[in-house]
Design a protein around this motif. Structure first.
Motif, PDB file in Angstrom:
ATOM      1  N   GLU A 298      49.921  42.156  42.054  1.00  0.00           N
ATOM      2  CA  GLU A 298      50.967  41.282  41.582  1.00  0.00           C
ATOM      3  C   GLU A 298      51.491  40.576  42.830  1.00  0.00           C
ATOM      4  O   GLU A 298      51.652  39.237  42.529  1.00  0.00           O
ATOM      5  CB  GLU A 298      52.232  41.939  40.729  1.00  0.00           C
ATOM      6  N   SER A 299      51.160  41.031  43.958  1.00  0.00           N
ATOM      7  CA  SER A 299      51.636  40.195  45.069  1.00  0.00           C
ATOM      8  C   SER A 299      50.494  39.208  45.660  1.00  0.00           C
ATOM      9  O   SER A 299      50.975  38.488  46.325  1.00  0.00           O
ATOM     10  CB  SER A 299      51.910  41.255  46.218  1.00  0.00           C
ATOM     11  N   GLU A 300      49.505  39.373  44.998  1.00  0.00           N
ATOM     12  CA  GLU A 300      48.287  38.420  45.415  1.00  0.00           C
ATOM     13  C   GLU A 300      48.192  37.198  44.384  1.00  0.00           C
ATOM     14  O   GLU A 300      47.220  36.515  44.350  1.00  0.00           O
ATOM     15  CB  GLU A 300      47.102  38.923  45.511  1.00  0.00           C
ATOM     16  N   LEU A 301      49.061  37.111  43.474  1.00  0.00           N
ATOM     17  CA  LEU A 301      48.950  36.111  42.116  1.00  0.00           C
ATOM     18  C   LEU A 301      48.766  34.951  42.973  1.00  0.00           C
ATOM     19  O   LEU A 301      48.145  34.078  42.105  1.00  0.00           O
ATOM     20  CB  LEU A 301      50.143  36.275  41.236  1.00  0.00           C
ATOM     21  N   HIS A 302      49.263  34.577  43.843  1.00  0.00           N
ATOM     22  CA  HIS A 302      49.164  33.011  44.470  1.00  0.00           C
ATOM     23  C   HIS A 302      47.808  32.605  44.835  1.00  0.00           C
ATOM     24  O   HIS A 302      47.318  31.674  44.905  1.00  0.00           O
ATOM     25  CB  HIS A 302      50.157  32.955  45.546  1.00  0.00           C
ATOM     26  N   SER A 303      46.983  33.688  44.990  1.00  0.00           N
ATOM     27  CA  SER A 303      45.386  33.409  45.170  1.00  0.00           C
ATOM     28  C   SER A 303      44.649  33.401  44.340  1.00  0.00           C
ATOM     29  O   SER A 303      43.342  33.623  44.231  1.00  0.00           O
ATOM     30  CB  SER A 303      45.208  34.467  46.597  1.00  0.00           C
ATOM     31  N   ILE A 304      45.153  33.560  43.045  1.00  0.00           N
ATOM     32  CA  ILE A 304      44.352  33.682  41.800  1.00  0.00           C
ATOM     33  C   ILE A 304      43.135  32.710  41.656  1.00  0.00           C
ATOM     34  O   ILE A 304      41.925  33.222  41.138  1.00  0.00           O
ATOM     35  CB  ILE A 304      45.180  34.026  40.521  1.00  0.00           C
ATOM     36  N   ILE A 305      43.659  31.424  41.771  1.00  0.00           N
ATOM     37  CA  ILE A 305      42.445  30.359  41.622  1.00  0.00           C
ATOM     38  C   ILE A 305      41.242  30.299  42.722  1.00  0.00           C
ATOM     39  O   ILE A 305      40.231  30.353  42.429  1.00  0.00           O
ATOM     40  CB  ILE A 305      43.237  29.080  41.721  1.00  0.00           C
ATOM     41  N   ARG A 306      41.809  30.739  43.820  1.00  0.00           N
ATOM     42  CA  ARG A 306      40.866  30.978  44.963  1.00  0.00           C
ATOM     43  C   ARG A 306      39.886  31.983  44.653  1.00  0.00           C
ATOM     44  O   ARG A 306      38.575  31.957  45.013  1.00  0.00           O
ATOM     45  CB  ARG A 306      41.310  31.104  46.346  1.00  0.00           C
ATOM     46  N   LYS A 307      40.279  33.135  44.215  1.00  0.00           N
ATOM     47  CA  LYS A 307      39.608  34.310  43.856  1.00  0.00           C
ATOM     48  C   LYS A 307      38.303  34.036  42.618  1.00  0.00           C
ATOM     49  O   LYS A 307      37.398  34.392  42.697  1.00  0.00           O
ATOM     50  CB  LYS A 307      40.501  35.497  43.509  1.00  0.00           C
ATOM     51  N   LEU A 308      39.168  33.368  41.566  1.00  0.00           N
ATOM     52  CA  LEU A 308      38.102  33.220  40.376  1.00  0.00           C
ATOM     53  C   LEU A 308      37.225  32.261  40.843  1.00  0.00           C
ATOM     54  O   LEU A 308      35.877  31.950  40.154  1.00  0.00           O
ATOM     55  CB  LEU A 308      39.110  32.588  39.449  1.00  0.00           C
ATOM     56  N   GLU A 309      37.350  31.173  41.691  1.00  0.00           N
ATOM     57  CA  GLU A 309      36.416  30.227  41.807  1.00  0.00           C
ATOM     58  C   GLU A 309      35.096  30.830  42.831  1.00  0.00           C
ATOM     59  O   GLU A 309      34.202  30.026  42.996  1.00  0.00           O
ATOM     60  CB  GLU A 309      37.164  28.903  42.773  1.00  0.00           C
ATOM     61  N   SER A 310      35.598  31.928  43.643  1.00  0.00           N
ATOM     62  CA  SER A 310      34.487  32.352  44.438  1.00  0.00           C
ATOM     63  C   SER A 310      33.713  33.131  43.696  1.00  0.00           C
ATOM     64  O   SER A 310      32.587  33.893  44.072  1.00  0.00           O
ATOM     65  CB  SER A 310      35.216  33.267  45.704  1.00  0.00           C
ATOM     66  N   ILE A 311      33.759  33.584  42.217  1.00  0.00           N
ATOM     67  CA  ILE A 311      32.924  34.326  41.514  1.00  0.00           C
ATOM     68  C   ILE A 311      31.956  33.382  40.944  1.00  0.00           C
ATOM     69  O   ILE A 311      31.981  32.269  40.436  1.00  0.00           O
ATOM     70  CB  ILE A 311      33.739  34.844  40.435  1.00  0.00           C
ATOM     71  N   SER A 312      30.558  33.843  41.072  1.00  0.00           N
ATOM     72  CA  SER A 312      29.395  32.740  41.049  1.00  0.00           C
ATOM     73  C   SER A 312      29.364  32.716  39.388  1.00  0.00           C
ATOM     74  O   SER A 312      29.750  33.578  38.660  1.00  0.00           O
ATOM     75  CB  SER A 312      28.122  33.634  41.403  1.00  0.00           C
ATOM     76  N   SER A 313      28.652  31.822  38.809  1.00  0.00           N
ATOM     77  CA  SER A 313      28.233  31.492  37.626  1.00  0.00           C
ATOM     78  C   SER A 313      27.474  32.603  36.917  1.00  0.00           C
ATOM     79  O   SER A 313      27.675  32.901  35.822  1.00  0.00           O
ATOM     80  CB  SER A 313      27.638  30.235  37.604  1.00  0.00           C
TER      81      SER A 313
END
Length: 648
Positions: A298-313
């Motif tokens: 929950e404390s890392e929610l601010h990085s959610i977009i960066r983490k999702l964009e790092s996941i390959s297609s």
């Protein structure tokens, strides 16, 4: 309704035994049969004798659960043969029953015995203002199949985490939802009861990534089948269909830990992003959620977009497929959820009947799918045995002799004969030697050496012994020992004839060497064990034009397989037993492909060509050979496990 039961609402509250384990709160001696048996208490109405209040009213959801058990293979009408007992008291939602009457109602059951071997289904535990993650009811030693567990209240190996059911998924279209990367948004946030601090975080993220996030809220009133965007341009969306516009969908903490949003998200083939610390996910004991969901602190929610964009297609497509598989097989309706929960309990009581983790989590598990041996357990189960794949053209006498020798190998599971001659039909099955193991014949469409590595659906074992029809000198002990070595090293090629590659300084090229040395870098697949995953990789993922070149030149398929495995694992092959001579006493040299003078030159050219395609030399040279324990020791032969091991 069978009868009314009068309750005393002032019964002492004991809660539950928080220390229950499989070993002390479950009497497995009641489970005398080889299958799980569940007894359902007759429908009863539990009344408080003072106020005439009913302890609980049967909901349609709990009725479906009872009906599912009643019609399943688990049900028994005889309580004396039952392993588990299921009350007819509906405790799914704590807001819908009287917690002061529920405990006495359970205690009044004929076979309660402080809850031993009893099942309690619950999806929404706790009530305002605390919203505990476990029922506020006297359940004693009963097993809880609950939808709101956190890591503090879940009793591993005893309780079962189940999903919180959502009736919305029954109203959506049954038309298939296709996976893909072409969805409008990276992330959809449509949860109504999201915590205020999480909502603020998403508002901040939208300032920089508005086109990537769709954040929706309530449309006003009690309507749950729609979501609306924020003012001033409030737009209405049909829910949960709107979820299929996102590659990922958010599930966050609310007043209760368990959320129906998870099932709604998965019903639309959206990948869940879970930001609920300590939440025990549904069926976590058997489901590998890392394959289908993203978890964030929950404390890392601010990085959610960066983490999702790092996941390959590629990974996104795999996760979407896994989401669809998990939802369809374990979560799609109350019947499926109930049967899955009972199977998990059955696997604990009767572990020999249990599915493996791989079987629980594998898409198309009935289609002979393959698994990368790099990630297998350290020791492959011995009981599975191996499949012998014999590549042959027209040497029938030698083929029959080989089959007779193979059938006495204890670890042989089945034989698959690959008939590589399109001009002549293979001998009729009735003319083959009579053996006790399954034998199948496949006539190929083209005469290719790569046919020996095709992932035939008839191969049901993980281990494959590829063997030429003229290798009739190997003994039963040698083959059985070779399989034992492969079991310990399933990611290696394990075999008998070995070769080495050397660098020629005069020509500045790699050279294929067949001289007998203590060093090896290849094991020839004319007599070798390998995992069937490598056959899949050879057929469908061979780099460059290697496979085409092998098929065109009728040479080097064994070298290509060694390159493939070495490149992916960085491991050398393993040679077993000291035998170095591999000659067919029944065959003349003119019949053998290796008799051609160009054969050796081509094999050297293969190594040089393949190394250029890979961009490196993956083959590793080692001085290692696996021999049986006590092989050369001065020890009584009758005490040795493998006596018949060939010499040099």
């Amino acid at each position: 309704m069978e009868r009314e039961v009068l309750l005393h609402s002032d019964t002492e509250y004991r809660g539950r035994n928080a220390n229950c384990t499989f070993w002390d709160c479950l009497n497995i001696y009641k489970c005398e049969h080889d299958k799980l048996k569940v007894y359902i208490y007759p429908l009863q109405e539990f009344l408080d004798e003072k106020s005439d209040k009913v302890a609980s009213t049967l909901s349609s959801e709990y009725f479906q659960i009872l009906e599912t058990v009643l019609k399943s293979r688990y049900y028994t009408s005889n309580p004396n043969e039952a392993c588990l007992f299921l009350p007819s008291l509906d405790l799914l939602n704590q807001d819908m029953f009287d917690k002061h009457l529920a405990g006495p109602a359970l205690s009044s059951l004929n076979f309660w015995d402080r809850g031993e071997n009893h099942l309690i289904f619950n999806m929404l535990p706790g009530s305002a203002p605390n919203y505990n993650t476990i029922l506020d009811v006297n359940i004693d030693n009963a097993i809880v199949l609950g939808g709101g567990f956190d890591s503090w209240t879940y009793r591993p190996g005893f309780d079962v985490a189940i999903p919180v059911w959502s009736p919305l998924v029954q109203q959506i279209s049954t038309a298939p939802i296709h996976n893909g990367l072409h969805r409008n948004y990276l992330l959809v946030v449509a949860q109504l009861n999201i915590l205020p601090q999480h909502a603020r975080t998403f508002n901040e993220l939208k300032a920089n990534s508005a086109e990537k996030i769709l954040q929706l809220g309530s449309c006003g009133g009690n309507e749950i089948e729609a979501r609306c965007s924020s003012a001033p341009h409030q737009k209405r969306f049909e829910y949960p269909r709107i979820l299929r516009r996102g590659q990922f969908c958010f599930v966050g903490r609310s007043l209760r830990v368990g959320q129906p949003d998870l099932i709604e998200i998965m019903s639309q083939n959206c990948i869940p992003v879970l930001a609920i610390d300590n939440f025990v996910l549904p069926f976590e004991d058997v489901i590998d959620w890392s394959l289908a969901a993203v978890r964030l602190r929950e404390s890392e929610l601010h990085s959610i977009i960066r983490k999702l964009e790092s996941i390959s297609s590629v990974k996104i497509l795999e996760m979407q497929k896994q989401v669809q598989y998990l939802y369809t097989n374990y979560l799609k309706d109350l019947k499926t959820i109930t049967i899955t929960a009972l199977e998990i309990i059955e696997s604990r009581i009767f572990p020999l009947l249990a599915r493996s983790s791989r079987q629980w989590n594998t898409v198309n598990k009935n289609s002979h799918s393959t698994f990368n041996p790099i990630f297998l357990t350290s020791l492959v189960p011995k009981s599975q045995g191996f499949t012998a794949v014999i590549l042959t053209y027209d040497r029938v006498e030698s083929l029959f002799l080989l089959i007779q020798k193979l059938t006495v190998v204890p670890s042989l599971q089945s034989i698959l004969v690959i008939w590589n001659n399109q001009k002549k039909m293979p001998p009729h099955l009735s003319t083959f030697p009579t053996i006790a193991k399954p034998l199948k014949i496949i006539q190929t469409r083209e005469n290719k050496l790569s046919n020996r590595f095709y992932p035939y659906p008839e191969i049901e074992t993980e281990a494959i012994l590829t063997i030429d029809d003229d290798i009739i000198m190997l003994t039963s002990d040698e083959l059985d020992f070779g399989y034992e070595v492969w079991r310990e090293f399933p990611d290696h090629i394990v075999g008998f004839p070995s070769r080495i590659h050397v660098w020629d300084n005069s020509t500045m090229r790699w050279h294929y060497e067949s001289e007998w040395t203590n060093q090896i870098s290849m094991v020839l697949t004319g007599a070798a064990f390998h995992h069937k995953y490598w056959s899949h990789m050879y057929t469908y993922a061979m780099p460059g034009d290697i496979k085409h070149w092998v098929d065109e030149h009728m040479n080097c398929e064994d070298i290509a397989m060694n390159f493939l495995v070495a490149n992916l694992t960085n491991n050398p092959p393993i040679k077993v037993t000291p035998r170095k001579k591999f000659k067919c006493p029944e065959c003349t040299n003119t019949e053998m492909l290796s008799a051609d003078l160009n054969h050796m030159r081509e094999r050297s050219a293969c190594i040089d060509r393949f190394s250029k395609i890979y961009g490196r030399m993956p083959l590793r040279t080692v001085e290692f050979r696996a021999d049986p324990v006590l092989f050369r020791d001065n020890f009584p032969e009758k005490l040795k496990r493998y006596n018949d091991i060939g010499s040099l």
